[in-house]
Design an enzyme around this catalytic site. Structure first.
Site, PDB file in Angstrom:
ATOM      1  N   CYS A  29       0.835  -1.213   0.000  1.00  0.00           N
ATOM      2  CA  CYS A  29       0.000   0.000   0.000  1.00  0.00           C
ATOM      3  C   CYS A  29       0.869   1.262   0.000  1.00  0.00           C
ATOM      4  CB  CYS A  29      -0.913  -0.057   1.234  1.00  0.00           C
ATOM      5  SG  CYS A  29      -1.757   1.480   1.626  1.00  0.00           S
ATOM      6  N   CYS A  32       0.146   3.734   2.778  1.00  0.00           N
ATOM      7  CA  CYS A  32       0.616   3.158   4.047  1.00  0.00           C
ATOM      8  C   CYS A  32       2.113   3.407   4.218  1.00  0.00           C
ATOM      9  CB  CYS A  32       0.356   1.654   4.105  1.00  0.00           C
ATOM     10  SG  CYS A  32      -1.388   1.197   3.978  1.00  0.00           S
TER      11      CYS A  32
END
Length: 103
Positions: A29, A32
């Site tokens: 991600c 993230c």
């Protein structure tokens, strides 16, 4: 600190004596990864609360327990209950406001 199992999640988050900020993330991600340094900074400065990271691919039961459907998701937990949540990348102030609601 990254949580690696559901039993560790229960011990460190659900049974915690102090409020906890949980960062639900995945290695793949992009947002993230972008948030990781900021979460690390918050963890170093933490006073009165703990900060844990949970990889949703490695501990999917924890993500399911909190109904995580998008990442990153940041959840403030107190006494085993969700107090506040933010989905997506955010500023330090937004993340800290979650834990303020739990203290």
């Amino acid at each position: 600190m990254e949580i690696k199992s559901m039993s560790e999640f229960n011990e460190r988050v659900m049974d915690a004596a102090s409020p906890v900020l949980v960062d639900f993330f995945a290695e793949w991600c992009g947002p993230c990864r972008m948030m990781a340094p900021l979460i690390g900074e918050i963890a170093k400065e933490a006073s009165g609360f703990e900060v844990y990271k949970v990889n949703v691919d490695e501990v999917p039961e924890a993500a399911q327990k909190f109904g995580i459907s998008s990442i990153p998701t940041f959840v403030a937990v107190k006494n085993g209950s969700e107090i506040a949540r933010h989905v997506g990348a955010a500023s330090k102030q937004v993340i800290l406001s979650l834990i303020e609601k739990a203290t």
